[in-house]
Design an enzyme around this catalytic site. Structure first.
Site, PDB file in Angstrom:
ATOM      1  N   HIS A  21     -20.378   5.708  -0.384  1.00  0.00           N
ATOM      2  CA  HIS A  21     -21.173   6.948  -0.415  1.00  0.00           C
ATOM      3  C   HIS A  21     -20.321   8.206  -0.569  1.00  0.00           C
ATOM      4  CE1 HIS A  21     -20.680   7.417   3.948  1.00  0.00           C
ATOM      5  NE2 HIS A  21     -21.578   6.513   4.257  1.00  0.00           N
ATOM      6  N   HIS A  75     -25.502  -0.924  14.806  1.00  0.00           N
ATOM      7  CA  HIS A  75     -25.668   0.297  13.994  1.00  0.00           C
ATOM      8  C   HIS A  75     -26.619  -0.010  12.838  1.00  0.00           C
ATOM      9  CE1 HIS A  75     -24.764   3.839  11.751  1.00  0.00           C
ATOM     10  NE2 HIS A  75     -23.640   3.475  11.198  1.00  0.00           N
ATOM     11  N   GLU A  77     -27.051   1.569   9.956  1.00  0.00           N
ATOM     12  CA  GLU A  77     -26.664   1.817   8.557  1.00  0.00           C
ATOM     13  C   GLU A  77     -26.566   0.479   7.818  1.00  0.00           C
ATOM     14  OE1 GLU A  77     -23.352   4.506   7.968  1.00  0.00           O
ATOM     15  OE2 GLU A  77     -24.002   4.894   5.911  1.00  0.00           O
ATOM     16  N   ASP A  79     -24.834  -1.000   5.664  1.00  0.00           N
ATOM     17  CA  ASP A  79     -23.640  -1.841   5.468  1.00  0.00           C
ATOM     18  C   ASP A  79     -23.502  -2.855   6.605  1.00  0.00           C
ATOM     19  OD1 ASP A  79     -23.240   0.531   6.918  1.00  0.00           O
ATOM     20  OD2 ASP A  79     -21.087   0.569   6.559  1.00  0.00           O
ATOM     21  N   HIS A 141     -21.531   6.248  14.564  1.00  0.00           N
ATOM     22  CA  HIS A 141     -21.624   7.241  13.521  1.00  0.00           C
ATOM     23  C   HIS A 141     -23.008   7.888  13.364  1.00  0.00           C
ATOM     24  CE1 HIS A 141     -21.971   7.142   8.808  1.00  0.00           C
ATOM     25  NE2 HIS A 141     -21.675   8.361   9.169  1.00  0.00           N
ATOM     26  N   ASP A 160     -18.421   1.069  13.712  1.00  0.00           N
ATOM     27  CA  ASP A 160     -17.677   1.976  12.822  1.00  0.00           C
ATOM     28  C   ASP A 160     -16.407   2.543  13.484  1.00  0.00           C
ATOM     29  OD1 ASP A 160     -19.306   1.746  10.617  1.00  0.00           O
ATOM     30  OD2 ASP A 160     -20.407   3.601  10.948  1.00  0.00           O
ATOM     31  N   TYR A 188     -10.598   7.198   7.186  1.00  0.00           N
ATOM     32  CA  TYR A 188     -11.940   6.838   7.637  1.00  0.00           C
ATOM     33  C   TYR A 188     -12.466   7.888   8.617  1.00  0.00           C
ATOM     34  CZ  TYR A 188     -15.782   3.868   9.133  1.00  0.00           C
ATOM     35  OH  TYR A 188     -17.037   3.379   9.397  1.00  0.00           O
ATOM     36  N   HIS A 219     -15.430  -2.508  10.041  1.00  0.00           N
ATOM     37  CA  HIS A 219     -14.762  -2.392   8.735  1.00  0.00           C
ATOM     38  C   HIS A 219     -13.270  -2.635   8.925  1.00  0.00           C
ATOM     39  CE1 HIS A 219     -18.244  -0.530   6.762  1.00  0.00           C
ATOM     40  NE2 HIS A 219     -18.339   0.311   7.773  1.00  0.00           N
TER      41      HIS A 219
HETATM   42 FE1  FEO Z   1     -22.047   4.049   9.573  1.00  0.00          FE
HETATM   43 FE2  FEO Z   1     -20.211   1.342   8.473  1.00  0.00          FE
HETATM   44  O1  FEO Z   1     -21.750   2.386   8.763  1.00  0.00           O
END
Ligand code: FEO
Length: 390
Positions: A21, A75, A77, A79, A141, A160, A188, A219
Site C-alpha cells: 500500500h 489484527h 487488516e 494481510d 497498527h 505488526d 517498517y 511480517h
Molecule cells: Fe496492519 Fe500487517 O497489517
C-alpha cells in the site's frame, strides 16, 4: 518450519511483492501464520487471500486442518485476516478469537457469521498444556490490533509490531543478519507505525512485565536471541519517543535544476561542516525510503520548484505522506526556485507545520536560477542547522 517444539510457522512468503500500500518493498515480505499443536490446535493469524493455498499446504504438512479449534485474529487488516474465511471451510467449528474492535472490523470486511470469541486485556484461553493471553494494543497498527502471549513458551505473537517487510527462506532474524533486519524494522516503523508513538509507549509498558524469549511478528523474521530482543525493544522505545540522530535529510525535486542547485550547495556546506546528511531527489528515491531517512534525522530540509503556482506533484505526494506519518520533534527548512510567484511555497511551509516539524529559520526562495548571493544565504541556514543538531 518449526519455531519451537510443536509451534510451526505456516505463513506465506511474498517474494514478488514490491509495493505494500504505497510502501516500496524491494525485499518482498512475508505474512506469518503460526500453528500451535496442543489439545486444541490453534492458528495465530492467517495470510493475504492470494497466499491461502501455500498456507494450507504448510498447515497440512503438520496437521489435518479440520483439527484446528481456534483461529486467533490479532489484527483485521487483510494481510492477516484475508484467509480466515477459507480456513474456516476446513474447520467450521473453530472459534475466531479477536478484540471487540476486531469482531466489528472482521464482520464489516467479510460479513461473516463466524463463531467469535471476543477478548480484552489479560483474558486468556487454555489450549491444552499451554495458555494464550491477550493484550489489545490499539493503533499498533489499527484500533483492533492486539498481541498474543504464551507464558509457558515465553513467546509474544506481536502481529505488526516488531515486523519487517523481508522475504527470505530463513525464519529467524539472526540467520539473516541483525543489521539487515533492524534496518528493515526501521523502515517498517517509519512507514507504518510512526504516527502512533504514544500508543506504542503504552503497549511497551503493558508488555514490559512479561518474560519474553521469542517474538514472532506477522511480517518478516522471528526474534529469538536475548540480545536481539533487547535491541528491537530499545529501538521501538527510541522511535516511539520520536528521538532522532544528529543528521540532516534533504528531500527535493527540481524542474530546470535550480532547486537542485540549492539542494546540492546545502549538502556541500553541511558536509564541509562535518554534518551527516542525505540528499534525496524524489526523481530517484521512493517516498517510503525518504520517510525512513526523515525519521532518522533531526533536521529536515524540503525543496521544490514551482509549477503552475504549485509545488511539483512528486513533492505534493511526499508531503501528503509525511503529514500522515507526522515525524514530530524535528526542525525544518524550506527552499526552492520559482518563476513569477512564490505563492506555491506556502504548501511546503504548511506541510512542515502539519507534520509537527518546527520551522528552523527563514526559507530561501530563488527567482528562476539562484545566483551566488542567494546560494550564500544557505551558509546562514547551515549555522542554524548546526545549532539545532548540536
Ligand atoms: Fe496492519 Fe500487517 O497489517
Amino acid at each position: 518450519m518449526m519455531i519451537k517444539k510443536d509451534i510451526y510457522w505456516t505463513g506465506y512468503i511474498d517474494w514478488a511483492l514490491r509495493n505494500f500500500h504505497g510502501y516500496s518493498t524491494p525485499s518482498g515480505s512475508t505474512y506469518n501464520a503460526y500453528l500451535l499443536l496442543d489439545e486444541k490446535p490453534t492458528l495465530i493469524d492467517t495470510v493475504k487471500r492470494y497466499g491461502y493455498e501455500e498456507m494450507l499446504y504448510n498447515i497440512r504438512e503438520v496437521i489435518d486442518p479440520s483439527k484446528i479449534r481456534y483461529i486467533i485474529s490479532n489484527h483485521t487488516e487483510m494481510d492477516h485476516s484475508g484467509s480466515i474465511g477459507k480456513m474456516l471451510e476446513h474447520c467450521p467449528g473453530a472459534e475466531v478469537v479477536c478484540s471487540a474492535k476486531g469482531e466489528e472490523g472482521l464482520k464489516k470486511h467479510f460479513g461473516s457469521d463466524w463463531k467469535f470469541k471476543v477478548v480484552t486485556t489479560g483474558d486468556s484461553i487454555s489450549i491444552g498444556k499451554r495458555t494464550l493471553k491477550f493484550f489489545p494494543v490499539p493503533m499498533v497498527h489499527w484500533p483492533d490490533s492486539m498481541v498474543t502471549y504464551c507464558p509457558q513458551e515465553k513467546i509474544l505473537f506481536s502481529n505488526d509490531a516488531f515486523g519487517q517487510h523481508h522475504a527470505s527462506s530463513e525464519r529467524f532474524a539472526d540467520e539473516v543478519g541483525i543489521e539487515t533486519v533492524c534496518k528493515e524494522a526501521e523502515k517498517y516503523y517509519a512507514n507504518i507505525v510512526l504516527p502512533y508513538g504514544s500508543q506504542v509507549v503504552k503497549a511497551l509498558e503493558a508488555l514490559q512485565s512479561l518474560p519474553i524469549e521469542t517474538i514472532c511478528p506477522s511480517h518478516g523474521l522471528v526474534w529469538r536471541r536475548a540480545e536481539d530482543i533487547k535491541r528491537i525493544i530499545a529501538l521501538y522505545t527510541q522511535w516511539a519517543q520520536y528521538q532522532s540522530e544528529p543528521r540532516v535529510a534533504i528531500v527535493y525535486d527540481t524542474m530546470w535544476h535550480s532547486s537542485e542547485k540549492m539542494a546540492l550547495r546545502l549538502c556541500q556546506l553541511l558536509e564541509k561542516d562535518g554534518l551527516a546528511v542525505k540528499l534525496m531527489s524524489l526523481q530517484a528515491v521512493h517516498i517510503s525510503d525518504a520517510m525512513t531517512e526523515v525519521m532518522r534525522s533531526r533536521v529536515i530540509c524540503i525543496g521544490s520548484a514551482i509549477l503552475n503556482n504549485k509545488i511539483l506533484p512528486s513533492m505534493g505526494a511526499f508531503l501528503t505522506y509525511m503529514k500522515g506519518l507526522k515525524p514530530k520533534n524535528r526542525s525544518g527548512f524550506t527552499f526552492g526556485s520559482y518563476g513569477w510567484s512564490q505563492i506555491g511555497f506556502k504548501e511546503l511551509e504548511d506541510a512542515l507545520h502539519e507534520s509537527g516539524i518546527t520551522k528552523l529559520c527563514d526559507s530561501v526562495y530563488s527567482n528562476w536560477v539562484p545566483d551566488e548571493g542567494e546560494l550564500k544565504r544557505l551558509e546562514e541556514v547551515v549555522i542554524k542547522i548546526k545549532q539545532a543538531i548540536l
